[in-house]
Enzyme design. Structure first.
Site, short mmCIF file in Angstrom:
data_model
loop_
_atom_site.label_atom_id
_atom_site.label_comp_id
_atom_site.label_asym_id
_atom_site.label_seq_id
_atom_site.Cartn_x
_atom_site.Cartn_y
_atom_site.Cartn_z
N ASP A 425 20.58 -12.19 -7.50
CA ASP A 425 21.34 -11.08 -6.98
C ASP A 425 22.29 -11.66 -5.92
OD1 ASP A 425 22.03 -8.46 -6.13
OD2 ASP A 425 20.62 -8.68 -4.48
N LYS A 426 23.30 -10.92 -5.55
CA LYS A 426 24.22 -11.47 -4.55
C LYS A 426 23.93 -10.96 -3.15
CE LYS A 426 28.30 -9.99 -3.68
NZ LYS A 426 28.39 -9.95 -2.24
N PHE A 621 37.86 5.89 2.06
CA PHE A 621 37.75 4.78 1.12
C PHE A 621 36.84 5.18 -0.03
CE2 PHE A 621 35.56 1.21 -0.66
CZ PHE A 621 36.58 0.31 -0.86
N LYS A 644 44.72 0.24 5.09
CA LYS A 644 44.21 -1.07 4.72
C LYS A 644 43.59 -0.96 3.33
CE LYS A 644 39.63 -0.47 6.70
NZ LYS A 644 38.68 -0.78 7.73
N GLY A 760 26.11 -6.21 -8.32
CA GLY A 760 26.68 -4.88 -8.50
C GLY A 760 28.10 -4.81 -7.95
N LYS A 876 20.86 -5.73 -15.39
CA LYS A 876 20.28 -6.94 -14.83
C LYS A 876 19.02 -7.31 -15.60
CE LYS A 876 21.83 -6.72 -10.05
NZ LYS A 876 21.46 -6.80 -8.65
N ASP A 900 17.10 -4.66 -7.93
CA ASP A 900 16.72 -5.90 -8.59
C ASP A 900 15.32 -5.85 -9.20
OD1 ASP A 900 19.11 -7.02 -7.61
OD2 ASP A 900 18.14 -7.35 -5.68
#
Lengths: 1235, 354
Positions: A425-426, A621, A644, A760, A876, A900
């Site tokens: 996973d990140k 956002f 931004k 993700g 995953k 995960d």
């Protein structure tokens, strides 16, 4: 106190334009009508007494994750034990041993079984006890519950009942599923962190019903009453259907009002809620799935060996029975001394077939020693001890979070040594989800001189290599020889670079330790300390800082210690921006409903000036918009839109005159991107009053509209405003990797492991991270497989485009991309060429379909690194399964969040990161570590050791049982297959349980082929595991052959020596007990010497166990001989009187022991001498201290021991060097050619 | 921008004060350092260097060959006379009906033979009988005894394990019970040298511990061989079991179907070429299952009786070790591998990569 402060400060909910605006439609919604099953739950609020009686007596809030309780433990645990085939066999044998069929006394069958099963059950009980303690901790947490008359008091969680009103304070967990009644905010919202449920770390907003808003004080609950009718307990986290009857009115309930157990209250002082679901009825408990039990490859193979042995067992039993039947039929009638006419059916010459059948049972029990009864239990003991070592490893203890590594299941230890692919996973695993403001580009000028690790290391390495004239030609075949020379000539070479790599790393650690400012790692004197005002474009810089300070949704919190502010931001990027702005002198200090206040510090004046910016609108956002804007009115009355967003989005929206810095900024952005930084572009727009008010009207209209298209309308209106922007600059934020991640990935890559990242996050982020942790690098060919590059398409054309795209065409498109890429890889000639596969979630849904997944896997396996982005938790798991089943190799999944869990459970080994608060991943995992970097030690050291230990241990186990068990069979041939054993029952009982178990356990627990430092220095040694060098059939059969040989030697040497003549000078001949005891002595010596030869690492423990086992045998024999002859029978005084004084007893032991071990010794000596394995050589180097004497050789081998990798830090540095050298060479030839 | 968001604490750096309070709790989880838990116990790591291997092989060879020679020498010194009499002691008129002869209680079973002593036999000379094809190790046979009954008078009735020779037809327990005792060997030997009878001593032919602890001095034979089937020898009812040396020897069941049992000792030297006359009472039935009967006179040495195999085996293994040592040296001379030579590492041997 907090409550007052927050109230005074803001109504935060106003900040949100989209996500939590109450859809007005909901007000008009009719109450749900409940009919039929599934909607039967009735909760009487504030009347928990009602729920004590049936039918409203719902389960209590007591939760239990234990497998057993006191009553069910015995039957259930016993049942579990006898699910193992081997145990059933031994149970049957034990039962049969009570009948006359048995060759042994009953106790010698039952005792070992009871011991083995008892030990396993004790282990189960211990584990369950731990779970129970864990449950108790949760169950006895205190929660504030309404006790009546408006008084709240603390109760343990388990005492909370349905209908209770509870008050939950900030940062507490919800004790049960609650209906939100009111919060400390006036509008009844609260923020909830659901990390334990779904792994998402961003806060979610919950909002109570209007009608319950006044219930915001303890005393108001004095006579609060209401009724909830709702759905029955289910596992769906995101739905809830119910009605709330209050004040004679019925209100519909939806998931927005429900607070789920195990989520956490954040940013809200307190909330009141009514308990709806308790204990196991709660959604989170309903979701709890049992993690699948996993078995290691070695264990599965072990089962096959057991089947082989079983076949052997049945085979020799059949031979025995047939032999017995034949002998009984044809010879026994002549054996008058057996009174053949006067027999039972066990020995009936008249009915030899029946006797044969009975004998078959006898034989199956007798030869049961071929199947090691203690194997399972020994392995279990060994694994528990190995797991303890993993838990106790101080090098895997994280000082920051205080978490040691934890082997949550011990039965996968050896699998750690065989991992082939790591799926990671990140966020939270590779990165720590903390952003550091590192660089920026303002008005086309790049600021920030800090550089990333890779750049530093590559530069240093270059400096060394270029100084070496020999090795400038850098193609690998040449490099092999030339590099060698250079080591000899230069002496520094890799040795220095190695050291320097380490210093880079350590210096970085040092930086981490002195916490300058969290989130800020910017070094450039041009901007710091107010110097920015001297820069040429100071006005743009000022604007840049103001955008940083105003365009966000964060809340400042004064920090008493430092006197400055901390920020509670929605995302860590925002936090980093605010910290940066603060450091630049634009401190965001206050937010009211309509304004933000910035304390601006100019170099000219000492005192900071507090400026107010009126927030007129906030365009939020979203991942779709990829930008956020605020419209502010500054103190001069000027209206500005500050924006931004992602660079591609912003660049599309620049006005003609706003593109002044576009070119330079783009260049900078590309540079930042390559070094793995996250970039955002900043822009602004000046608005006229009239222009704004016209737009605002429309915006308000859209905001208050009702209906499904409200969201789309808002977006369109926002979009109208965010045009014609003027570019100011760009920011580069470092998504901070967890400590040591690049190094760890590098080592793992060198150990030959493949690393896949499944995240993700969106593609850009994933690629950035890929760069940052060296999974991607310059010169790598990136293969991006996407459905369509939909980002660049405009909204309208996209829609029409999708209409045209049918499923089939999309699929064909993807398939084409995959085949093309595969073709490309095949045709690649350059050995250094590396490919990276990047695929997104949507594409993956197609690629994972049955007809395409193998092509996809084929492509992925060909690539050096694989990054899957935008994948759902389910995908995953699917990818993990594909890798696991498609390649047949061992996979390891590592992750930290609830998303995960699927992957962790699916993989052969699941590793959870335990640093963060969410425990879902850890609970589902097999191993938990505090940081990704510990994975290296877990695999390369512990995995490597455990694999070898278990492999050798199992091989030895089969060896010793074959060596012993077959002697029983040979002896049968001499007793006309009657089922008599030559050994005393007690010897056999002790053989597996006492006399040979401890040495093999010490082998399994303490054996080390090389020390942990060497394991880490030579990651290539790890490959012995994935290649399965120590548990292949060749080796297994080798050991079995050794066992067969030993059994033959032990038996036949002994019987020839003791055949008929006197065995001592006293003239006595050897009877059965003397022969049996001598033979058994030989076995004990032979198998224990064998294990001593197998070991390569002797601590005092091994010495104690191995030699102690032999001593124990003599001690036992001595003591057994001293017991009453009614117990010891013919073994009475056998050692003292008969055997010990007989030299032949000792000389036979010596002869047989040596003869048994001679071939093995010769084999390993020759093997080692002429065909050594890597660890042999390293052992020798260490033994002769060559590593100390010849440091260059040692470091050289260390660097050569790397697997040829295409990913990782080192590979990246190499690639960079190659690239630079190539350039250098070109230059040189260019210089040379004219002369 | 980050869509995943974060816990707010990590964003702005809010975790200032919480560290100190929780640090104590955290440290409690820290593994304690000990060399044991860190797997760093001092260890000796012997490795098989060629030097060690060659030394070991030579050492084993050097130890084994003298032992082998000593064993062979001891075995050589043992003088052994083996005489098979089961065929020869059948009178010629019964040669076709051996079984009838042996089962007939009226026939004269005496058989006189003379043996020539090949070499001087130093006393004590052990007298053995050797039976062949007699499965004393058959499970039915081995189990058919009662150690309790043999040991004390009190357990006289403990015959449950003695089936089928537990009780006499009148249901009284048989002492000693069981098939082993029932089939007691009953040939007897008498020896004459120069017409002078040699005394055959039964002293110490059984294990001392057997006589003292396993066979009770208060246990007397009862109902023995009184039933329909007569097995082997009868016992003197007046002598306690502990004195019945022949029974005690017989009750130690042999491990193999061919076995010798000690009959007695002759406490006299027998000179070379002396003529020993043996008077055999050939009572025991081995004819029904074709077993041989042999009379053995043997001296012993420290390794016991005549046993060339032990010496030969030692010499073989010792020789093999020396051979291995030599071949190891040779191979090592031809193709040496310097120890710890990194060029043998796998990544150096096949540079194309693994």
């Amino acid at each position: 106190m907090t409550r007052g402060r927050i109230r005074a400060k803001l109504r935060r909910s106003n900040l949100y334009t989209f996500s939590c605006l109450r859809p007005t439609a909901a007000e008009t919604e009719a109450p749900h009508s409940f009919q039929g099953p599934g909607y039967s739950r009735i909760v009487y609020c504030n009347q928990p007494r009602v729920h004590r009686k049936k039918p409203l007596n719902y389960p209590s809030n007591y939760t239990s994750t234990t497998k057993y309780n006191i009553i069910t433990f015995l039957p259930k645990a016993i049942f579990e034990q006898f699910r193992r085939v081997a145990n059933v066999y031994f149970l049957l044998a034990a039962i049969l041993s009570l009948t006359p069929v048995a060759p042994f006394s009953a106790v010698s069958m039952i005792a070992p079984l009871a011991f083995v099963v008892g030990l396993s059950m004790a282990k189960e009980a211990l584990e369950d006890w731990r779970r129970f303690i864990q449950d108790m901790k949760v169950n006895s947490r205190k929660a504030s519950v309404h006790k009546g008359d408006g008084v709240f008091g603390f109760k343990p969680w388990q005492k909370i009942r349905v209908g209770d009103v509870v008050k939950v304070e900030k940062d507490q967990f919800f004790p049960a599923d609650l209906l939100l009644l009111s919060s400390s905010y006036e509008d009844g919202i609260c923020y909830v962190e659901t990390m334990n449920l779904d792994g998402e770390t961003n806060l979610k907003v919950k909002r109570c019903l209007e009608s319950t808003l006044p219930l915001d004080d303890d005393t108001t609950f004095k006579d609060f009453a209401g009724t909830i009718k709702c759905e029955d307990p289910n596992s769906n986290l995101y739905t809830f259907v119910g009605n709330f009857e209050y004040d004679r009115q019925i209100y519909p309930l939806d998931p927005n009002q429900i607070l789920l157990r195990d989520s956490k209250l954040r940013n809200t002082a307190h909330v009141y809620g009514v308990v709806i679901f308790t204990g196991h009825d709660t959604k989170v408990m309903q979701n709890a799935t049992k993690s699948p039990s996993k078995r290691s490859k070695i264990e599965r193979k072990m089962d096959q060996i057991i089947y082989i042995l079983f076949t052997l067992l049945v085979g020799i039993s059949l031979i025995s029975s047939i032999g017995f039947a034949v002998k009984t039929k044809f010879q026994m009638p002549d054996w008058w001394y057996l009174q053949p006419k006067n027999t039972t059916s066990f020995y009936d010459p008249e009915r030899p077939a029946l006797s044969g059948v009975f004998h078959l049972v006898t034989a199956l029990i007798l030869y049961g020693y071929l199947i090691p009864i203690s194997l399972y239990v020994s392995i279990e003991v060994v694994k528990v001890l190995q797991a303890t070592f993993i838990n106790q490893d101080i090098h895997m203890y994280d000082e920051e979070t205080g978490n040691p590594a934890q082997a949550r299941t011990s039965n996968l230890n050896e699998e750690l040594g065989q991992v082939d692919t790591i799926l990671s996973d990140k966020t939270g695993t590779l990165t720590c989800n903390q952003m550091d403001f590192l660089k920026c580009s303002i008005a086309g000028t790049a600021y920030g001189v800090g550089s990333s690790e890779v750049e530093l290391a590559a530069a240093k390495q270059m400096a060394i290599d270029i100084n070496e004239p020999d090795s400038e030609v850098s193609n690998v075949p040449v490099r092999k020889t030339s590099a060698r020379d250079s080591w000899e000539n230069n002496g520094s070479g890799y040795g220095v670079s190695e050291i320097e790599l380490e210093t880079v790393i350590t210096s970085k650690d040092g930086k981490d330790q002195k916490p300058i400012i969290k989130g800020f790692n910017f070094v450039d004197s041009r901007l710091m300390d107010g110097n920015w005002s001297k820069e040429p474009k100071a006005d743009v810089i000022l604007l840049f800082f103001r955008i940083l300070a105003t365009c966000h949704t964060a809340i400042p919190e004064p920090n008493e210690e430092t006197g400055s502010f901390n920020y509670e931001a929605e995302s860590p990027d925002e936090g980093a921006f605010l910290v940066a702005a603060r450091e630049f002198g634009f401190e965001f200090c206050r937010r009211t409903q309509s304004s933000v206040f910035i304390r601006e510090r100019y170099p000219s004046s000492r005192q900071p000036v507090e400026r107010e910016f009126k927030i007129l609108n906030l365009l939020d956002f979203t991942s779709k918009r990829k930008r956020m804007s605020v419209i502010v009115r500054d103190e001069d009355g000027q209206i500005l839109l500050l924006c931004k967003g992602a660079d591609s989005i912003i660049f599309d929206r620049l006005s003609k005159n706003g593109r002044m810095y576009e070119e330079a900024t783009t260049r900078h952005l590309n540079e930042y991107g390559e070094t793995g930084l996250r970039t955002l572009a900043l822009a602004y727009r000046k608005l006229e009053e009239s222009e704004y008010s016209a737009w605002n009207n429309e915006f308000v209209k859209a905001k208050t509209s009702i209906g499904a298209d409200r969201e789309a309308m808002l977006e369109r209106v926002s979009d109208m405003m965010e045009r014609d922007l003027i570019l100011v600059g760009a920011t580069a934020v470092e998504d901070k990797l967890q400590k040591g991640v690049p190094q760890c990935i590098d080592k793992l890559a060198q150990a030959g492991l493949k690393i896949w990242v499944l995240t993700g996050d969106k593609m850009e982020t994933a690629i950035n991270i890929g760069f940052a942790c060296s999974l991607l690098r310059q010169g790598m060919k990136q293969i991006c497989i996407t459905t369509m590059n939909s980002d660049t398409l405009t909204q309208d054309s996209k829609e029409t485009f999708w209409l045209l795209m049918t499923d089939q065409t999309v699929k064909e498109n993807i398939l084409m991309q995959i085949t093309n890429a595969t073709q490309m890889i095949k045709l690649e000639k350059d050995p250094h060429a590396a490919f990276a596969l990047i695929i997104d979630g949507k594409t993956l849904t197609y690629a994972l379909e049955d007809d395409m997944k193998h092509q996809f896997l084929g492509l992925a396996v060909g690539c050096a690194s694989v990054i899957c982005c935008r994948v759902s938790p389910k995908q995953k798991a699917l990818v993990t399964r594909l890798v696991k089943e498609g390649t047949g190799k061992t996979t390891l999944a590592i992750g930290d969040g609830a998303n995960d869990v699927g992957m962790i459970q699916e993989a052969d080994i699941g590793v959870g990161i335990s640093g963060v608060e969410g425990m879902q991943a850890v609970m589902a995992s097999d191993f938990s570590i505090a940081q990704f970097r510990f994975l290296e030690r877990l695999l390369v050291v512990h995995g490597h050791w455990c694999y070898k230990r278990i492999a050798q241990m199992i091989c030895y186990f089969f060896y010793k049982n074959i060596a012993f068990g077959l002697t029983l069979f040979y002896f049968e041939a001499f007793t006309s297959f009657s089922g008599q054993s030559v050994y005393d029952d007690w010897y056999m009982l002790l053989f597996n349980v006492i006399l040979t178990s401890l040495p093999v356990i010490s082998l399994g627990v303490f054996e080390q082929d090389v020390s942990s430092e060497v394991c880490l220095q030579f990651p290539a040694l790890y490959q012995q595991g994935p290649k399965n060098l120590f548990f292949d059939w060749y080796r297994i059969f080798g050991w079995m052959g050794n066992g067969l040989y030993s059994s033959l030697i032990i038996f036949f040497l002994n019987i020839i020596i003791f055949y008929d003549q006197a065995f001592r000078s006293g003239g006595q001949t050897a009877d059965m007990s003397a022969v049996g005891t001598t033979m058994f002595t030989c076995i004990i010596w032979a198998v224990n010497c064998q294990i001593a030869l197998t070991m390569s690492h002797f601590t005092w423990i091994q010495h104690l166990f191995v030699w102690g086992s032999i001593a124990t045998w003599y001690l036992f024999l001595l003591l057994y001989g001293m017991t009453s002859p009614t117990i010891s029978g013919n073994a009475y005084q056998i050692l003292v009187e008969a055997l010990a004084p007989a030299p032949i007893y000792w000389s036979a032991t010596l002869l047989v022991t040596i003869a048994c071990n001679l071939p093995y010794l010769a084999h390993i000596s020759f093997q080692r001498c002429f065909n050594p394995m890597d660890h042999h050589i390293i052992q020798e180097i260490k033994y002769y201290k060559k590593d100390v004497e010849d440091r260059h050789m040692w470091t050289r081998e260390r660097s050569k021991a790397r697997q040829e990798t295409k990913i990782g830090f080192t590979a990246r540095v190499d690639a960079k060097i190659r690239q630079l050298k190539g350039r250098l060479q070109k230059k040189q030839t260019a210089v040379m050619s004219p002369s | 921008m980050n869509t995943k968001g974060a816990t707010t604490s990590s964003a702005g750096g809010t975790d200032g004060g919480s560290d100190s309070s929780s640090s104590a709790k955290r440290n409690s989880k820290k593994p304690k350092y000990s060399r044991f838990t860190q797997q760093e116990l001092p260890a000796c790591k012997p490795i098989l260097t060629p030097g060690w291997v060659i030394t070991t092989f030579i050492f084993v060879g050097i130890i084994f060959i003298p032992i082998g020679l000593a064993s062979l020498f001891a075995s050589e010194r043992v003088v052994e006379i083996v005489y098979r009499y089961d065929e020869g002691c059948i009178p010629t008129n019964y040669s076709d009906q051996k079984l009838a002869y042996i089962q007939n209680s009226t026939t004269n079973k005496t058989c006189t033979r003379s043996l020539i002593v090949p070499k001087q036999m130093k006393r004590p000379v052990y007298v053995y009988y050797q039976l062949d094809n007699f499965y004393q190790n058959h499970r039915r046979y081995v189990k058919s005894r009662s150690d309790k009954q043999l040991r004390s008078n009190a357990s006289e009735g403990d015959t449950s394990s003695c089936d089928p020779e537990g009780v006499a037809p009148d249901k009284h327990p048989i002492v000693p019970c069981g098939l082993i005792a029932w089939s007691l060997f009953n040939d007897t030997y008498g020896f004459l040298v120069n017409n002078e009878a040699l005394e055959v001593s039964k002293r110490n032919i059984a294990w001392k511990s057997d006589q003292e602890h396993k066979f009770g001095s208060d246990v007397y034979p009862k109902n023995f061989q009184s039933g329909g089937l007569i097995g082997g020898a009868k016992l003197n009812d007046t002598i306690p079991l502990s004195e019945q040396a022949d029974l005690i020897v017989w009750m130690r069941t042999a491990a193999f179907p061919t076995f010798r049992k000690l009959y007695g000792k002759i406490e006299m030297d027998l000179e070379a070429n002396e003529n020993v006359t043996v008077v055999i009472q050939n009572n025991y039935n081995t004819y029904s299952f074709g077993g041989k009967k042999k009379l053995v006179l043997s001296t012993t040495s420290w390794i016991g009786g005549k046993n060339d195999f032990l010496g030969v085996a030692y010499l073989t293994v010792g020789g093999l070790c020396l051979f291995l040592a030599i071949s190891f040296i040779l191979v090592y001379v031809v193709k040496p591998r310097p120890l710890g030579d990194p060029s043998f590492l796998s990544w150096n041997r096949n540079p194309s990569g693994l």
